[in-house]
Scaffold this motif. Structure first.
Motif, PDB file in Angstrom:
ATOM      1  N   MET A  19       0.828  -1.200   0.000  1.00 59.11           N
ATOM      2  CA  MET A  19       0.000   0.000   0.000  1.00 59.11           C
ATOM      3  C   MET A  19       0.868   1.259   0.000  1.00 59.11           C
ATOM      4  N   GLN A  51       3.461   1.518  -1.635  1.00 60.77           N
ATOM      5  CA  GLN A  51       3.842   1.648  -3.039  1.00 60.77           C
ATOM      6  C   GLN A  51       2.672   2.088  -3.911  1.00 60.77           C
ATOM      7  N   PHE A  52       1.500   1.497  -3.639  1.00 63.83           N
ATOM      8  CA  PHE A  52       0.420   1.558  -4.622  1.00 63.83           C
ATOM      9  C   PHE A  52      -0.656   2.608  -4.379  1.00 63.83           C
ATOM     10  N   LEU A  71       6.463  -9.638 -18.833  1.00 64.89           N
ATOM     11  CA  LEU A  71       5.180  -9.357 -18.188  1.00 64.89           C
ATOM     12  C   LEU A  71       4.930 -10.264 -16.988  1.00 64.89           C
ATOM     13  N   LYS A  72       5.547 -11.443 -17.018  1.00 70.36           N
ATOM     14  CA  LYS A  72       5.359 -12.366 -15.909  1.00 70.36           C
ATOM     15  C   LYS A  72       5.978 -11.792 -14.634  1.00 70.36           C
ATOM     16  N   LEU A  73       7.160 -11.243 -14.806  1.00 66.93           N
ATOM     17  CA  LEU A  73       7.843 -10.634 -13.673  1.00 66.93           C
ATOM     18  C   LEU A  73       7.047  -9.422 -13.177  1.00 66.93           C
ATOM     19  N   GLN A  74       6.539  -8.659 -14.131  1.00 67.83           N
ATOM     20  CA  GLN A  74       5.745  -7.493 -13.767  1.00 67.83           C
ATOM     21  C   GLN A  74       4.515  -7.909 -12.949  1.00 67.83           C
ATOM     22  N   GLN A 124       4.197 -10.491 -11.100  1.00 70.62           N
ATOM     23  CA  GLN A 124       4.595 -10.948  -9.788  1.00 70.62           C
ATOM     24  C   GLN A 124       4.715  -9.768  -8.814  1.00 70.62           C
ATOM     25  N   PHE A 125       5.226  -8.670  -9.298  1.00 68.22           N
ATOM     26  CA  PHE A 125       5.382  -7.502  -8.437  1.00 68.22           C
ATOM     27  C   PHE A 125       4.103  -6.684  -8.305  1.00 68.22           C
ATOM     28  N   VAL A 126       3.343  -6.627  -9.377  1.00 72.85           N
ATOM     29  CA  VAL A 126       2.086  -5.876  -9.347  1.00 72.85           C
ATOM     30  C   VAL A 126       0.956  -6.844  -9.692  1.00 72.85           C
ATOM     31  N   GLU A 141      -1.410   3.938 -13.638  1.00 71.91           N
ATOM     32  CA  GLU A 141      -0.627   3.549 -14.803  1.00 71.91           C
ATOM     33  C   GLU A 141      -1.179   2.319 -15.518  1.00 71.91           C
ATOM     34  N   PHE A 142      -2.076   1.569 -14.858  1.00 75.77           N
ATOM     35  CA  PHE A 142      -2.651   0.407 -15.524  1.00 75.77           C
ATOM     36  C   PHE A 142      -4.055   0.689 -16.046  1.00 75.77           C
ATOM     37  N   ILE A 177      11.498   2.784  -1.760  1.00 81.37           N
ATOM     38  CA  ILE A 177      10.191   2.227  -2.100  1.00 81.37           C
ATOM     39  C   ILE A 177      10.066   2.185  -3.620  1.00 81.37           C
ATOM     40  N   CYS A 178       9.612   1.060  -4.142  1.00 78.86           N
ATOM     41  CA  CYS A 178       9.278   0.989  -5.562  1.00 78.86           C
ATOM     42  C   CYS A 178       7.810   1.317  -5.695  1.00 78.86           C
ATOM     43  N   HIS A 179       7.442   2.111  -6.656  1.00 80.75           N
ATOM     44  CA  HIS A 179       6.035   2.458  -6.783  1.00 80.75           C
ATOM     45  C   HIS A 179       5.322   1.684  -7.867  1.00 80.75           C
ATOM     46  N   TRP A 211       6.068  -1.296 -11.418  1.00 79.77           N
ATOM     47  CA  TRP A 211       7.005  -2.084 -12.205  1.00 79.77           C
ATOM     48  C   TRP A 211       6.609  -1.968 -13.669  1.00 79.77           C
ATOM     49  N   ALA A 212       7.542  -1.596 -14.486  1.00 80.43           N
ATOM     50  CA  ALA A 212       7.266  -1.393 -15.899  1.00 80.43           C
ATOM     51  C   ALA A 212       7.135  -2.740 -16.596  1.00 80.43           C
ATOM     52  N   ALA A 213       6.782  -2.705 -17.871  1.00 79.13           N
ATOM     53  CA  ALA A 213       6.544  -3.939 -18.619  1.00 79.13           C
ATOM     54  C   ALA A 213       7.804  -4.794 -18.743  1.00 79.13           C
ATOM     55  N   ASP A 214       8.977  -4.227 -18.466  1.00 83.53           N
ATOM     56  CA  ASP A 214      10.199  -5.039 -18.486  1.00 83.53           C
ATOM     57  C   ASP A 214      10.468  -5.655 -17.117  1.00 83.53           C
ATOM     58  N   GLY A 215       9.533  -5.472 -16.174  1.00 79.80           N
ATOM     59  CA  GLY A 215       9.675  -6.085 -14.860  1.00 79.80           C
ATOM     60  C   GLY A 215      10.610  -5.321 -13.946  1.00 79.80           C
ATOM     61  N   ASN A 253       2.083  10.299  -5.100  1.00 80.83           N
ATOM     62  CA  ASN A 253       2.682   9.021  -4.689  1.00 80.83           C
ATOM     63  C   ASN A 253       3.032   8.118  -5.874  1.00 80.83           C
ATOM     64  N   ASP A 299      11.573 -17.593 -10.466  1.00 81.41           N
ATOM     65  CA  ASP A 299      11.288 -16.186 -10.719  1.00 81.41           C
ATOM     66  C   ASP A 299      11.722 -15.303  -9.567  1.00 81.41           C
TER      67      ASP A 299
END
Ligand code: SF4
Lengths: 242, 436
Positions: A126, A128-129, A222-225, A227-229, A239-240, B40-42, B44-48, B98, B425
């Protein structure tokens, strides 16, 4: 004996106090519900007492600097039966006189630790988002829908980051909100029905532009993305949104 | 148009690997923003990769002509320059919503180094002094700028960096003739000594302003020039030791340049090599390894199929298996599959009871690889011993990046294809150049 408590943390700590005073080794703790189910065990209605709660908390603090915090976070999950896992872990701590979270060979410890980690993890997410929209000069608002009730864990962060601003963070899942002004912050309840926030188009567009352009096209992953989001959080992420 | 500029100058900055916002604790009540110690990371771009800072160039109107760079003078790309006012406002507006932790500002050389630094510093002054912004600022110093400008930069920014760019002076001469090695090294030295002096001053006067509280970092481009991993890691080691670098970033070269010695546009980006270098770097920083233990002049390149710690362990079967109930922390850290967290947990838990493999599992240790290198309560549970020649194949990892070509893969692996452990991963994620 089943100990019914009022669903507050102080209530739970009082229950622990009562269980230890009664030397009850077979205690079960449950939040009070409207219709208390019939039980073969005896039952006891815990009367929340801040002094008792403080004594228990003081004792737990002595076990290790983070014990109380970890217990508290696990409790915020409001998982079914969480109180009893907490009770087992507290017993392990108090009987050994050491930090129970270091004694990971006990199943209850592992379980509780993994729950508190999940809660912490979501609180971090939260931070972060949260995405504020500017509603008026020095007035901002954001919506979130976390799985756990983590507002209390994030209020201080945002208040100290924007000490001069007025803002609200609405938790649309648990119907609560953080209200912050230069004077301080607090949590308040929300009605079930909340109007959507207006758009904040200029900067939302610029942010989406930046978000797209910063990805390196030779490294798309995108898989990694995901996982994080995780997808479930994207609803409120500027942004989405298209 | 602001949006056009953002496209050009954000797009031009994306080749920079670092985006960390950690290591500073700035705060102030009279304005807004603070620097979160852990970063803090806000998003993640499409490259992860993590988005923590607004990463842009002040300008891409470069007077230099470095062959490996998209912004080189001779390249035909759209050009733009932010005004300091524009960029300061954009940063503040993003921060207040933010979206970001702060600003990562770098630049091409407009007119000359001093002019460029002035533009950047003006942006920072507006943010810090007019807006009272206490968020994170990482400034990439322009080599060759006046030392006084560098000093002011340190007072305004949380972190400074000077990119070393190419791993050897020879390559630098060849591909970036306008950049001198001394022009890169000098600001690194100045940052280090300014910072040391600042620490002394702050002992005497706690009110003395902070100089680059989050220290300095640098970046090396990997795969543009022929240097081996051995020379890169030796360079890394000396950067950590001599200049107190917080981080060295590695950036796999994306073919955007034109020069006879540069890889052509159809050459795949050496991402796996970059990944292995990050793993090796972790061993240096968190696992108490020395650069010479990871690669040496006889084996000058990292094995792309093996985690560098596995590779090291396979070269030292005489040290294994180790007893998890008695091995010291340093030795536990050297067991493949046991990370810093697992090692700490083992040390904590074994104070309370003797551990077996099942306990390790319960504690959340992944024993898939560790099992070949440990004993517990006198028992060795794997069927293959640490000195067995087939262990190497068992521990080899499938190539996680399909765009790898044979060119990047040394043909030393016994097993091509076959059953390999694939890199999880989360390991990969942990080793991305993101915040730590
Ligand atoms: S100085 Fe060299 S590397 Fe930097 S922007 Fe200009 S051409 Fe690119």
């Amino acid at each position: 004996m089943v100990y019914y408590y009022d669903s507050t943390f102080d209530g739970l700590m009082t229950a622990i106090f009562d269980i230890y005073s009664a030397k009850d080794n077979e205690a079960i703790i449950q939040p009070t519900t409207e219709n208390v189910p019939f039980t073969l065990y005896g039952s006891h209605n815990v009367i929340t007492n801040v002094a008792k709660s403080d004594r228990v908390q003081k004792g737990l603090r002595k076990l290790g600097p983070r014990v109380l915090e970890q217990l508290y976070k696990a409790w915020l999950s409001h998982d079914d039966g969480i109180e009893n896992i907490m009770l087992s872990v507290i017993r392990i701590g108090l009987s050994s006189g050491k930090d129970p979270f270091e004694q990971r060979t006990h199943e209850a410890v592992c379980k509780l630790d993994s729950i508190q980690r999940k809660v912490s993890r979501e609180a971090e997410r939260m931070l972060q988002f949260v995405r504020f929209k500017k509603l008026a000069e020095n007035l901002y608002a954001a919506d979130i829908e976390p799985h756990f009730d983590v507002l209390e864990l994030i209020g201080e962060h945002f208040h100290s980051r924007f000490p001069q601003s007025n803002f609200i963070i609405r938790n649309l899942r648990h119907y609560k909100a953080i209200l912050s002004t230069p004077a301080g912050w607090h949590i308040t309840s929300l009605p079930r029905d909340n109007p959507p926030l207006p758009k904040d188009a200029e900067y939302e567009n610029l942010w989406r532009t930046y978000f797209k352009i910063i990805a390196n096209e030779s490294r798309i992953n995108l898989k990694l993305q995901r996982q994080f989001v995780p997808l479930k959080y994207r609803k409120h992420l500027t942004e989405f949104q298209i | 148009m602001l949006e056009e500029k953002l496209k050009i100058l954000g797009g031009a900055a994306k080749y920079d690997a670092s985006c960390s916002s950690s290591g500073s604790g700035r705060a102030g009540k009279d304005g807004f923003g603070n620097a979160h110690m852990a970063g803090i990371c806000h998003s993640w771009a499409a490259d992860g990769r993590c988005i923590s800072l607004l990463k842009v160039l002040m300008s891409n109107e470069c007077v230099y002509n470095c062959s490996y760079c998209v912004n080189r003078r001779g390249n035909d790309v759209p050009r733009a320059t932010f005004t300091p006012e524009e960029l300061a406002a954009l940063t503040a507006e993003f921060y207040r919503r933010n979206y970001i932790e702060g600003l990562f500002l770098s630049s091409a050389v407009v007119h000359n180094p001093d002019y460029t630094m002035e533009l950047m510093l003006k942006t920072l002054r507006i943010l810090r002094k007019s807006y009272r912004f206490y968020g994170y600022i990482h400034l990439k110093v322009i080599p060759g700028a006046d030392p006084l400008l560098l000093y002011e930069a340190g007072l305004l920014a949380d972190r400074l960096s000077v990119n070393i760019e190419l791993p050897s002076e020879k390559s630098l001469k060849l591909l970036a003739p306008q950049k001198k090695k001394t022009a890169i090294i000098r600001p690194m030295e100045a940052i280090k000594s300014n910072k040391l002096q600042n620490l002394e001053e702050r002992k005497l006067f706690t009110s003395a302003p902070l100089f680059a509280p989050a220290g300095q970092t640098t970046q090396v481009i990997v795969g543009a020039t022929p240097e081996s991993d051995f020379s890169i890691l030796q360079l890394t080691k000396s950067l950590y030791n001599r200049y107190n670098m917080k981080r060295v970033y590695y950036s796999a070269y994306i073919p955007v340049g034109r020069h006879p010695i540069l890889p052509g546009p159809d050459r795949p980006v050496p991402l796996l090599r970059e990944h292995r270098l990050y793993q090796a770097d972790w061993l240096l920083r968190f696992y108490r390894f020395d650069a010479d233990e990871i690669v040496d002049s006889e084996n000058p390149n990292l094995d792309l199929n093996l985690d560098p710690k596995c590779a090291w362990a396979l070269r030292h079967p005489e040290l294994f298996p180790v007893d998890i109930n008695s091995a010291e922390y340093e030795l536990l850290l050297r067991v493949p599959g046991i990370g810093v967290t697992s090692a700490r947990r083992i040390i904590e838990a074994r104070r309370h009871k003797k551990l077996d493999l099942d306990d390790m599992r319960k504690m959340g240790c992944v024993i898939k690889r560790a099992i070949y290198f440990v004993t517990a309560k006198g028992r060795f549970a794997a069927t293959v011993s640490p000195d067995s020649p087939i262990l190497r194949d068992i521990l080899s990892e499938g190539t996680p990046y399909p765009q790898m070509s044979l060119f990047d893969t040394p043909s030393t692996s016994l097993l091509q294809g076959g059953s390999k452990l694939s890199l999880s991963d989360s390991t990969r994620a942990a080793l991305q150049p993101v915040k730590i």
